[in-house]
Design an enzyme around this catalytic site. Sequence first.
Site, PDB file in Angstrom:
ATOM      1  CE1 TYR A 183      -3.374  -2.800   0.096  1.00 29.69           C
ATOM      2  CE2 TYR A 183      -3.854  -2.355   2.360  1.00 29.69           C
ATOM      3  CZ  TYR A 183      -4.006  -3.049   1.349  1.00 29.69           C
ATOM      4  OH  TYR A 183      -4.827  -3.684   1.353  1.00 29.69           O
TER       5      TYR A 183
ATOM      6  CG  PHE B 171     -12.893  -3.789  -2.263  1.00 33.05           C
ATOM      7  CD1 PHE B 171     -12.275  -2.752  -1.970  1.00 33.05           C
ATOM      8  CD2 PHE B 171     -12.387  -4.670  -3.058  1.00 33.05           C
ATOM      9  CE1 PHE B 171     -10.938  -2.482  -2.736  1.00 33.05           C
ATOM     10  CE2 PHE B 171     -11.503  -4.525  -3.987  1.00 33.05           C
ATOM     11  CZ  PHE B 171     -10.616  -3.363  -3.550  1.00 33.05           C
ATOM     12  N   PRO B 172     -15.497  -3.616   2.346  1.00 35.59           N
ATOM     13  CG  PRO B 172     -15.189  -2.404   4.192  1.00 35.59           C
ATOM     14  CD  PRO B 172     -14.413  -2.983   3.123  1.00 35.59           C
ATOM     15  CG  LEU B 173     -17.856   0.920   2.982  1.00 34.52           C
ATOM     16  CD1 LEU B 173     -17.239   2.369   3.493  1.00 34.52           C
ATOM     17  CD2 LEU B 173     -19.135   0.493   4.106  1.00 34.52           C
TER      18      LEU B 173
HETATM   19  N1  LIG Z   1      -6.570  -7.857   1.255  1.00 30.97           N
HETATM   20  C1  LIG Z   1      -6.766  -7.506   0.105  1.00 30.97           C
HETATM   21  O1  LIG Z   1      -6.286  -7.994  -0.698  1.00 30.97           O
HETATM   22  C2  LIG Z   1      -7.320  -6.031   0.133  1.00 30.97           C
HETATM   23  C3  LIG Z   1      -7.846  -5.754  -1.068  1.00 30.97           C
HETATM   24  C4  LIG Z   1      -8.498  -4.484  -1.190  1.00 30.97           C
HETATM   25  C5  LIG Z   1      -8.418  -3.733   0.111  1.00 30.97           C
HETATM   26  N2  LIG Z   1      -7.989  -4.143   1.348  1.00 30.97           N
HETATM   27  C6  LIG Z   1      -8.319  -3.532   2.528  1.00 30.97           C
HETATM   28  O2  LIG Z   1      -9.629  -3.104   2.706  1.00 30.97           O
HETATM   29  C7  LIG Z   1      -9.887  -1.634   3.097  1.00 30.97           C
HETATM   30  C8  LIG Z   1     -11.134  -0.990   2.532  1.00 30.97           C
HETATM   31  O3  LIG Z   1     -11.164  -1.331   1.111  1.00 30.97           O
HETATM   32  P1  LIG Z   1     -11.314   0.098   0.463  1.00 30.97           P
HETATM   33  O4  LIG Z   1     -10.887   1.324   1.308  1.00 30.97           O
HETATM   34  O5  LIG Z   1     -10.829  -0.124  -0.885  1.00 30.97           O
HETATM   35  O6  LIG Z   1     -12.724   0.293   0.001  1.00 30.97           O
HETATM   36  P2  LIG Z   1     -14.502   0.415   0.875  1.00 30.97           P
HETATM   37  O7  LIG Z   1     -14.021   0.524   2.352  1.00 30.97           O
HETATM   38  O8  LIG Z   1     -15.210  -0.781   0.473  1.00 30.97           O
HETATM   39  O9  LIG Z   1     -14.940   1.691   0.473  1.00 30.97           O
HETATM   40  C9  LIG Z   1     -14.045   3.028   0.470  1.00 30.97           C
HETATM   41  C10 LIG Z   1     -14.724   3.950  -0.137  1.00 30.97           C
HETATM   42  O10 LIG Z   1     -15.885   4.366   0.680  1.00 30.97           O
HETATM   43  C11 LIG Z   1     -15.841   5.847   0.725  1.00 30.97           C
HETATM   44  N3  LIG Z   1     -16.458   5.892   2.215  1.00 30.97           N
HETATM   45  C12 LIG Z   1     -16.065   5.261   3.399  1.00 30.97           C
HETATM   46  N4  LIG Z   1     -16.686   5.786   4.222  1.00 30.97           N
HETATM   47  C13 LIG Z   1     -17.874   6.491   3.782  1.00 30.97           C
HETATM   48  C14 LIG Z   1     -18.970   7.216   4.199  1.00 30.97           C
HETATM   49  N5  LIG Z   1     -19.210   7.141   5.677  1.00 30.97           N
HETATM   50  N6  LIG Z   1     -19.656   7.970   3.519  1.00 30.97           N
HETATM   51  C15 LIG Z   1     -19.342   8.141   1.964  1.00 30.97           C
HETATM   52  N7  LIG Z   1     -18.526   7.458   1.503  1.00 30.97           N
HETATM   53  C16 LIG Z   1     -17.492   6.550   2.262  1.00 30.97           C
HETATM   54  C17 LIG Z   1     -14.340   6.089   0.718  1.00 30.97           C
HETATM   55  O11 LIG Z   1     -14.126   7.404   0.289  1.00 30.97           O
HETATM   56  P3  LIG Z   1     -13.796   8.649   1.334  1.00 30.97           P
HETATM   57  O12 LIG Z   1     -12.246   8.511   1.566  1.00 30.97           O
HETATM   58  O13 LIG Z   1     -14.228   9.891   0.670  1.00 30.97           O
HETATM   59  O14 LIG Z   1     -14.603   8.523   2.835  1.00 30.97           O
HETATM   60  C18 LIG Z   1     -13.858   5.380  -0.336  1.00 30.97           C
HETATM   61  O15 LIG Z   1     -13.912   5.941  -1.596  1.00 30.97           O
HETATM   62  C19 LIG Z   1      -8.815  -1.050   2.256  1.00 30.97           C
HETATM   63  O16 LIG Z   1      -8.441   0.202   2.775  1.00 30.97           O
HETATM   64  C20 LIG Z   1      -7.597  -2.068   2.482  1.00 30.97           C
HETATM   65  O17 LIG Z   1      -7.005  -1.904   3.977  1.00 30.97           O
HETATM   66  C21 LIG Z   1      -7.485  -5.501   1.235  1.00 30.97           C
END
Ligand SMILES: NC(=O)c1ccc[n+]([C@@H]2O[C@H](COP(=O)([O-])OP(=O)(O)OC[C@H]3O[C@@H](n4cnc5c(N)ncnc54)[C@H](OP(=O)(O)O)[C@@H]3O)[C@@H](O)[C@H]2O)c1
Length: 263
Positions: free
Chosen positions: A56, A190-192
């Site tokens: 990352y 990608f919980p959201l």
């Molecule tokens: N193990 C793996 O292979 C793997 C792969 C992918 C990701 N991950 C991990 O999973 C974590 C989560 O995934 P992700 O961050 O990519 O996706 P996510 O948590 O599904 O979604 C993040 C998105 O949602 C928005 N968001 C968050 N809270 C919000 C709210 N209260 N209201 C409106 N929008 C909101 C964020 O924008 P804002 O910044 O504008 O809030 C961002 O665009 C990553 O950070 C990483 O640590 C792990």
Amino acid sequence: MGQLTAKNAGIVKLGDITVNRLGLGTNRIADNNESRAALKRAVELGINFIDTAAKYGQSEMVIGQTLAPPRGLVAATKGGWSDDNDPASLQSQIDNSLELLRLRQLPLWLLHRIDPKVPIEQTMNFLKSQQAAGKIRHIGLSGVTIDQIEAARSAVDIVAVENHYNLMEREHDDVLEYCTREGIVFIPFFPLRSGSVTLNRRLQEMADKYQSSPIQIAIAWLLKRSPVMLPIPGTLSIEHLEANVAAASIKLEEDDYHYLLGY
Ligand SMILES: NC(=O)c1ccc[n+]([C@@H]2O[C@H](COP(=O)([O-])OP(=O)(O)OC[C@H]3O[C@@H](n4cnc5c(N)ncnc54)[C@H](OP(=O)(O)O)[C@@H]3O)[C@@H](O)[C@H]2O)c1
């Protein structure tokens, strides 16, 4: 509503380490004030599980700089991709993570992806040697099937599995059920759905009913889905971070939970 704290999500146990059941994803964290402010606010809000990875970019470095010494905080990191599970590569990634996170021991190290060229038992035995050397405390896996988890468990204890999962993308329901049964923490990535979970009509309806936002309902739904679920929504916005922590206090009624499950 009571106090705004991640404690309201309850707890999970990563082996002998207890954390609040709502963490922070940091794959977009960068070397800037916005990222540092989000990390500091997360800790103030009781978040004590932060998900990062060698892959990352500046994330590990910024977490180390901003939050060290990490009292009571689990900075869980990942290393190893589908083309580099050889011990020399894993060793250098683990050593690098220790340095960047400013830790003497990594509390939870997850194998980011299994390399099909390297037998998983061999990789796990290498990780066991890292545990014996005191460099990592607990081992987890990411992007895995039940068979792969079982193969890994024949060599070491697995305390956490991190797979793609959210209300609308549930292809790993079988892995979630397995983890729930076995008491392995399940970290949905990608919980959201990268923010696009909001497109779900049923979430919109529930948001109206609970006077919250679709994102908050998506988090509350995950928390109710399994006691081993540890969501790590990613955000760089303090406002969104606070909204996500507030979601830990939303108690979905059984009917509403099932209505969403049936999506
Ligand atoms: N193990 C793996 O292979 C793997 C792969 C992918 C990701 N991950 C991990 O999973 C974590 C989560 O995934 P992700 O961050 O990519 O996706 P996510 O948590 O599904 O979604 C993040 C998105 O949602 C928005 N968001 C968050 N809270 C919000 C709210 N209260 N209201 C409106 N929008 C909101 C964020 O924008 P804002 O910044 O504008 O809030 C961002 O665009 C990553 O950070 C990483 O640590 C792990």
